[in-house]
Design a protein around this motif. Structure first.
Motif, PDB file in Angstrom:
ATOM      1  N   SER A 194       0.866  -1.174   0.000  1.00  0.00           N
ATOM      2  CA  SER A 194       0.000   0.000   0.000  1.00  0.00           C
ATOM      3  C   SER A 194       0.905   1.226   0.000  1.00  0.00           C
ATOM      4  O   SER A 194       1.792   1.329   0.847  1.00  0.00           O
ATOM      5  N   PRO A 195       0.711   2.158  -0.954  1.00  0.00           N
ATOM      6  CA  PRO A 195       1.569   3.350  -0.965  1.00  0.00           C
ATOM      7  C   PRO A 195       1.474   4.100   0.350  1.00  0.00           C
ATOM      8  O   PRO A 195       0.379   4.311   0.887  1.00  0.00           O
ATOM      9  N   ALA A 196       2.630   4.525   0.868  1.00  0.00           N
ATOM     10  CA  ALA A 196       2.669   5.183   2.173  1.00  0.00           C
ATOM     11  C   ALA A 196       2.829   6.693   2.074  1.00  0.00           C
ATOM     12  O   ALA A 196       2.492   7.403   3.016  1.00  0.00           O
ATOM     13  N   VAL A 197       3.356   7.173   0.950  1.00  0.00           N
ATOM     14  CA  VAL A 197       3.664   8.598   0.822  1.00  0.00           C
ATOM     15  C   VAL A 197       2.491   9.324   0.177  1.00  0.00           C
ATOM     16  O   VAL A 197       2.125   9.040  -0.976  1.00  0.00           O
ATOM     17  N   ASP A 198       1.884  10.251   0.914  1.00  0.00           N
ATOM     18  CA  ASP A 198       0.828  11.094   0.365  1.00  0.00           C
ATOM     19  C   ASP A 198       1.398  11.945  -0.765  1.00  0.00           C
ATOM     20  O   ASP A 198       2.502  12.498  -0.638  1.00  0.00           O
ATOM     21  N   PHE A 199       0.653  12.067  -1.866  1.00  0.00           N
ATOM     22  CA  PHE A 199       1.190  12.756  -3.040  1.00  0.00           C
ATOM     23  C   PHE A 199       1.524  14.215  -2.755  1.00  0.00           C
ATOM     24  O   PHE A 199       2.603  14.700  -3.123  1.00  0.00           O
ATOM     25  N   ALA A 200       0.634  14.933  -2.083  1.00  0.00           N
ATOM     26  CA  ALA A 200       0.887  16.347  -1.793  1.00  0.00           C
ATOM     27  C   ALA A 200       2.123  16.508  -0.921  1.00  0.00           C
ATOM     28  O   ALA A 200       2.970  17.381  -1.167  1.00  0.00           O
ATOM     29  N   ASP A 201       2.242  15.650   0.087  1.00  0.00           N
ATOM     30  CA  ASP A 201       3.414  15.718   0.966  1.00  0.00           C
ATOM     31  C   ASP A 201       4.681  15.335   0.220  1.00  0.00           C
ATOM     32  O   ASP A 201       5.743  15.964   0.392  1.00  0.00           O
ATOM     33  N   GLY A 202       4.573  14.286  -0.600  1.00  0.00           N
ATOM     34  CA  GLY A 202       5.745  13.830  -1.342  1.00  0.00           C
ATOM     35  C   GLY A 202       6.233  14.856  -2.340  1.00  0.00           C
ATOM     36  O   GLY A 202       7.443  15.061  -2.504  1.00  0.00           O
ATOM     37  N   LEU A 203       5.291  15.527  -3.013  1.00  0.00           N
ATOM     38  CA  LEU A 203       5.683  16.541  -3.989  1.00  0.00           C
ATOM     39  C   LEU A 203       6.323  17.733  -3.277  1.00  0.00           C
ATOM     40  O   LEU A 203       7.338  18.281  -3.742  1.00  0.00           O
ATOM     41  N   LYS A 204       5.751  18.118  -2.146  1.00  0.00           N
ATOM     42  CA  LYS A 204       6.308  19.242  -1.385  1.00  0.00           C
ATOM     43  C   LYS A 204       7.727  18.930  -0.920  1.00  0.00           C
ATOM     44  O   LYS A 204       8.640  19.766  -1.054  1.00  0.00           O
ATOM     45  N   SER A 205       7.941  17.729  -0.386  1.00  0.00           N
ATOM     46  CA  SER A 205       9.276  17.369   0.096  1.00  0.00           C
ATOM     47  C   SER A 205      10.268  17.252  -1.052  1.00  0.00           C
ATOM     48  O   SER A 205      11.462  17.543  -0.889  1.00  0.00           O
ATOM     49  N   THR A 206       9.786  16.852  -2.225  1.00  0.00           N
ATOM     50  CA  THR A 206      10.662  16.772  -3.399  1.00  0.00           C
ATOM     51  C   THR A 206      11.119  18.159  -3.819  1.00  0.00           C
ATOM     52  O   THR A 206      12.309  18.382  -4.105  1.00  0.00           O
ATOM     53  N   VAL A 207      10.198  19.111  -3.851  1.00  0.00           N
ATOM     54  CA  VAL A 207      10.568  20.496  -4.172  1.00  0.00           C
ATOM     55  C   VAL A 207      11.578  21.022  -3.152  1.00  0.00           C
ATOM     56  O   VAL A 207      12.584  21.653  -3.523  1.00  0.00           O
ATOM     57  N   GLU A 208      11.335  20.731  -1.887  1.00  0.00           N
ATOM     58  CA  GLU A 208      12.254  21.191  -0.851  1.00  0.00           C
ATOM     59  C   GLU A 208      13.631  20.582  -1.017  1.00  0.00           C
ATOM     60  O   GLU A 208      14.658  21.249  -0.796  1.00  0.00           O
ATOM     61  N   TRP A 209      13.700  19.310  -1.415  1.00  0.00           N
ATOM     62  CA  TRP A 209      14.989  18.655  -1.621  1.00  0.00           C
ATOM     63  C   TRP A 209      15.766  19.356  -2.744  1.00  0.00           C
ATOM     64  O   TRP A 209      16.959  19.655  -2.586  1.00  0.00           O
ATOM     65  N   TYR A 210      15.100  19.622  -3.863  1.00  0.00           N
ATOM     66  CA  TYR A 210      15.794  20.290  -4.971  1.00  0.00           C
ATOM     67  C   TYR A 210      16.153  21.731  -4.615  1.00  0.00           C
ATOM     68  O   TYR A 210      17.199  22.239  -5.044  1.00  0.00           O
ATOM     69  N   ARG A 211      15.324  22.377  -3.826  1.00  0.00           N
ATOM     70  CA  ARG A 211      15.651  23.735  -3.383  1.00  0.00           C
ATOM     71  C   ARG A 211      16.934  23.734  -2.542  1.00  0.00           C
ATOM     72  O   ARG A 211      17.768  24.638  -2.663  1.00  0.00           O
ATOM     73  N   ASP A 212      17.085  22.706  -1.712  1.00  0.00           N
ATOM     74  CA  ASP A 212      18.236  22.636  -0.811  1.00  0.00           C
ATOM     75  C   ASP A 212      19.483  22.035  -1.456  1.00  0.00           C
ATOM     76  O   ASP A 212      20.579  22.181  -0.903  1.00  0.00           O
ATOM     77  N   ARG A 213      19.313  21.340  -2.599  1.00  0.00           N
ATOM     78  CA  ARG A 213      20.434  20.577  -3.158  1.00  0.00           C
ATOM     79  C   ARG A 213      20.829  21.035  -4.558  1.00  0.00           C
ATOM     80  O   ARG A 213      21.052  20.229  -5.454  1.00  0.00           O
ATOM     81  N   SER A 214      20.955  22.344  -4.724  1.00  0.00           N
ATOM     82  CA  SER A 214      21.420  22.852  -6.022  1.00  0.00           C
ATOM     83  C   SER A 214      22.828  22.364  -6.326  1.00  0.00           C
ATOM     84  O   SER A 214      23.231  22.262  -7.494  1.00  0.00           O
ATOM     85  N   ASP A 215      23.594  22.023  -5.290  1.00  0.00           N
ATOM     86  CA  ASP A 215      24.935  21.471  -5.501  1.00  0.00           C
ATOM     87  C   ASP A 215      24.870  20.153  -6.264  1.00  0.00           C
ATOM     88  O   ASP A 215      25.801  19.806  -7.010  1.00  0.00           O
ATOM     89  N   TRP A 216      23.758  19.413  -6.102  1.00  0.00           N
ATOM     90  CA  TRP A 216      23.602  18.124  -6.786  1.00  0.00           C
ATOM     91  C   TRP A 216      23.106  18.318  -8.219  1.00  0.00           C
ATOM     92  O   TRP A 216      23.617  17.671  -9.137  1.00  0.00           O
ATOM     93  N   TRP A 217      22.117  19.190  -8.418  1.00  0.00           N
ATOM     94  CA  TRP A 217      21.480  19.261  -9.736  1.00  0.00           C
ATOM     95  C   TRP A 217      22.035  20.341 -10.659  1.00  0.00           C
ATOM     96  O   TRP A 217      21.910  20.215 -11.886  1.00  0.00           O
ATOM     97  N   ALA A 218      22.651  21.377 -10.123  1.00  0.00           N
ATOM     98  CA  ALA A 218      23.111  22.477 -10.986  1.00  0.00           C
ATOM     99  C   ALA A 218      24.074  22.021 -12.075  1.00  0.00           C
ATOM    100  O   ALA A 218      23.990  22.485 -13.216  1.00  0.00           O
TER     101      ALA A 218
END
Length: 319
Positions: A292-316
């Motif tokens: 059964s999926p455990a991650v709520d979509f709204a929460d998961g999308l929000k945390s994903t945006v936050e990860w990319y916001r914090d990790r420009s060193d990884w994606w830039a």
């Protein structure tokens, strides 16, 4: 227990490896993991805890049978993520997709037979089914892929099934819906839009944005994979979905809000050739194993945006 993970430096593979090394999977808390990855543009050792005592990293190509023969013996199971996976790239040039996804899978399965591996889990995609206007696909749906990428993955699935039927190799196949989460290469829709919007750059939305995808957090996907590895049956196919269906236009709206970006950054662009309208999986079969999926979509999308916001060193460096 020794686990051989192909493509383990990529987005989904690295999530699986990190979770296993963190002790998240019952009965595999002490497993030794070998990651076998060619490190193409989509593979990144920064995705992995490279100094972990139970991790061995080998740079190699699944199309190289001799290389597989050197490192695969002694492993109990194989989890096969390695693939060329970007639809747009496959439209521009199909050869690497057929070579890696079909011939590479064949080489891996042959090597697994020679090494007497117990189980091979092949990770595939819902795109092998094609496009569906209404309803959802179950595992008995015929394969009707529409892009070179999805056709090559369908070929991989069929080769895998043939090794089970012909050789008796314990092969299990999963087909997942669209994944999202941290460490995804910025060529894919969600991280591409996030990183562009955070930088104040425009984003290109195909067609009128009405294409529908079913979104699954990568952590849920990997938990489902482990469930199939431990409790699934040889020769069986398992769909892995979430039931969360969202149009590309709706995804764009969510990301604009989460990134605090101006809607004027959205550009409607010419649609992709052969663009599938809608994907939707019936994943009732794997729910019977306890998924059964455990991650709520709204929460998961929000945390994903936050990860990319914090990790420009990884994606830039990818941008």
């Amino acid at each position: 227990m020794k686990v051989f993970v192909t493509g383990g430096a990529g987005f989904i593979g690295s999530q699986y490896v990190r979770a296993m090394l963190a002790g998240d999977y019952a009965d595999y808390e002490d497993a030794e993991v070998t990651v076998f990855d060619l490190l193409t543009y989509a593979g990144n050792t920064a995705n992995l805890p490279m100094d972990h005592e139970r991790l061995t990293f080998v740079q190699g190509d699944i199309r190289d049978g001799a290389a597989l023969d050197r490192v695969l013996p002694g492993h109990d199971v194989v989890v096969h993520f390695a693939a060329e996976s970007h639809v747009d790239r496959s439209v521009a040039g199909a050869e690497p997709f057929v070579s890696t996804n079909v011939l590479g899978t064949q080489q891996l399965l042959d090597a697994s037979l020679r090494a007497e591996v117990r189980t091979v889990l092949c990770v595939s995609t819902d795109e092998v089914y094609g496009s569906i206007e209404s309803g959802s696909w179950d595992e008995h749906e015929p394969l009707l892929p529409n892009s070179p990428y999805s056709a090559s993955k369908a070929g991989s699935d069929l080769i895998a099934r043939a090794f089970w039927r012909t050789h008796g190799l314990d092969v299990r196949i999963t087909r997942c819906s669209n994944n999202y989460g941290p460490y995804q290469n910025v060529e894919k829709l969600i991280p591409l839009f996030i990183t562009n919007l955070l930088a104040g750059k425009p984003v290109g939305l195909y067609g009128d944005g009405s294409n529908v995808r079913e979104w699954l957090h990568v952590a849920d996907h990997c938990a489902a994979l482990q469930l199939v590895l431990t409790d699934g049956a040889p020769g069986e196919v398992y769909n892995i979905g979430s039931g969360v269906e969202v149009t590309n236009a709706e995804i764009t709206d969510h990301l604009l809000d989460l990134c605090g970006a101006d809607r004027g950054l959205v550009r409607f662009v010419e649609d992709r050739k052969g663009h599938d309208l809608r994907y939707s999986l019936d994943f009732g079969k794997i729910t019977k194993l306890g998924f059964s999926p455990a991650v709520d979509f709204a929460d998961g999308l929000k945390s994903t945006v936050e990860w990319y916001r914090d990790r420009s060193d990884w994606w830039a460096p990818q941008s």
